[in-house]
Design an enzyme around this catalytic site. Structure first.
Site, PDB file in Angstrom:
ATOM      1  N   SER A  94      40.081 -43.004  92.210  1.00 40.93           N
ATOM      2  CA  SER A  94      40.805 -43.693  91.142  1.00 40.93           C
ATOM      3  C   SER A  94      39.878 -44.023  89.989  1.00 40.93           C
ATOM      4  CB  SER A  94      41.365 -45.009  91.670  1.00 40.93           C
ATOM      5  OG  SER A  94      42.144 -44.788  92.792  1.00 40.93           O
TER       6      SER A  94
ATOM      7  N   HIS B 149      43.703 -36.555  90.546  1.00 43.30           N
ATOM      8  CA  HIS B 149      44.128 -37.929  90.831  1.00 43.30           C
ATOM      9  C   HIS B 149      45.646 -37.992  90.950  1.00 43.30           C
ATOM     10  CE1 HIS B 149      44.179 -42.398  89.356  1.00 43.30           C
ATOM     11  NE2 HIS B 149      44.284 -42.304  90.667  1.00 43.30           N
TER      12      HIS B 149
ATOM     13  N   GLU C  16      46.541 -36.731  87.292  1.00 42.10           N
ATOM     14  CA  GLU C  16      45.527 -36.904  86.249  1.00 42.10           C
ATOM     15  C   GLU C  16      44.359 -35.989  86.629  1.00 42.10           C
ATOM     16  OE1 GLU C  16      43.849 -40.876  86.101  1.00 42.10           O
ATOM     17  OE2 GLU C  16      43.790 -40.869  83.925  1.00 42.10           O
TER      18      GLU C  16
ATOM     19  N   ASN D 152      43.858 -45.876  85.329  1.00 44.48           N
ATOM     20  CA  ASN D 152      43.407 -47.181  85.833  1.00 44.48           C
ATOM     21  C   ASN D 152      42.680 -48.024  84.798  1.00 44.48           C
ATOM     22  OD1 ASN D 152      44.377 -47.471  88.536  1.00 44.48           O
ATOM     23  ND2 ASN D 152      43.240 -45.594  88.937  1.00 44.48           N
TER      24      ASN D 152
END
Ligand SMILES: NC(=O)c1ccc[n+]([C@@H]2O[C@H](COP(=O)([O-])OP(=O)(O)OC[C@H]3O[C@@H](n4cnc5c(N)ncnc54)[C@H](O)[C@@H]3O)[C@@H](O)[C@H]2O)c1
Length: 297
Positions: free
Chosen positions: A118, A139, A151, A189
């Site tokens: 992450s 991701h 991602e 994130n």
């Protein structure tokens, strides 16, 4: 590409294994814990049953998907035949660096090594391998079989060819890949975690209770789930680990994890996977716990 090795069979690993297997890939699922592997197979079975009930798959697809997944506790055995490895082990830099160093020895030079991290630097992970150009971030979002986004994170050394391969592969999984560069927290994130952290600070400072905070964000901002419930689903330990990466990576006080989050993780209240976080979880049910008591009221 035919053989996919998924490392780590927790929240994300089981979803990644499920998604690849359902799309016809042979999946080797590796974990250091036999218990985690058994739980993963059970979770995948339950999720396939849910799809079956909804009518989105039939009995044959369920059986074929499960048949394509083999579990391993030995990394070398699980990764030796891989065309692509996706690492989804615990969000811990040392664990990931060690795994990628081992994978670089186990796998052939042309094998793409992807991480589902992450927040940990893809460039740093790549640097411990023999072929940094073949290392990339892939991701997925939680729950993997449902969420559309992947991602795709280019490390400093990631080649164009590897990036294109992973973008195309994501599309064959019926996902929408988005290419981003490798800086702390990437895009998802870097934006999401400060919001979750601020929601926890809002609770910690007694501005409002758990349900009130989540309701404001659900009804006021049209978020499908409030930030505290979302944190429970992600895992509070995972949220804390990501905030630490942002804090270390940017050296900015605004990413400092809320002391309440630190306390909850230390006490083992890591969210859905532990049965309690901001909410308490029993199978198929959700009830509010007295999370406000952690706020020192
Ligand atoms: N939870 C989320 O919503 C989410 C979303 C996107 C990405 N991620 C990322 O995915 C990764 C996994 O997160 P998670 O939530 O599934 O964690 P988790 O704690 O649910 O599962 C991690 C699993 O990795 C296993 N593991 C630890 N060390 C290992 C090793 N050396 N070899 C093999 N297995 C090992 C553990 O036994 C455990 O089963 C992390 O990098 C995390 O940041 C998580």
């Amino acid at each position: 590409m035919k053989n996919i090795t998924v490392i780590g069979s927790g929240t994300m690993g089981n979803g990644i294994a499920h998604t690849f297997a359902q799309h016809g890939f042979e999946v080797s699922l590796v974990d250091i814990s036999t218990e985690a592997l058994n739980k993963a197979v059970q979770t995948i079975t339950n999720n396939l049953d849910r799809q079956l009930k909804k009518g989105t798959i039939d009995e044959q697809i369920k059986t074929e998907t499960l048949d394509r997944i083999t579990t391993f506790t030995d990394l070398a055995q699980g990764a030796v035949n891989a065309d692509l490895v996706i690492e989804a082990a615990t969000e811990n830099r040392d664990i990931k660096l060690k795994l990628f160093k081992q994978l670089s020895d186990i796998c052939g030079d042309d094998v793409i090594l992807a991480s589902n991290t992450s927040s940990i630097s893809i460039t740093q992970i790549a640097a411990v391998t023999k072929n940094p150009g073949n290392v990339i971030g892939m991701h997925f979002m939680n729950p993997v079989p449902v969420m559309k986004l992947v991602e795709v994170i280019r490390g400093y050394a990631t080649t164009d060819e590897v990036t294109v391969t992973i973008m195309e592969l994501s599309k064959t999984l019926e996902k929408e890949p988005v290419e981003v560069n490798d800086y702390p927290g990437f895009v998802a994130n870097r934006i999401l975690m400060p919001m979750i952290n601020e929601a926890i600070y809002t609770l910690y400072e007694g501005v409002a209770g758990v349900e009130e905070i989540d309701t404001v964000m659900k009804l006021g901002m049209a978020h499908p789930m409030g930030p505290l419930q979302l944190a429970d689903f992600i895992g509070l330990d995972v949220c804390l680990a990501i905030l630490k990466v942002l804090y270390d990576g940017f050296g900015n006080q605004k990413y400092a994890p809320c002391p309440l989050l630190v306390n909850m993780v230390t006490a083992g209240h890591t969210g859905v996977k532990s049965g309690s976080g901001f909410y308490k979880y029993t199978p198929g049910n959700k009830e509010l716990i007295v999370a406000d008591k952690f706020a020192g009221k």
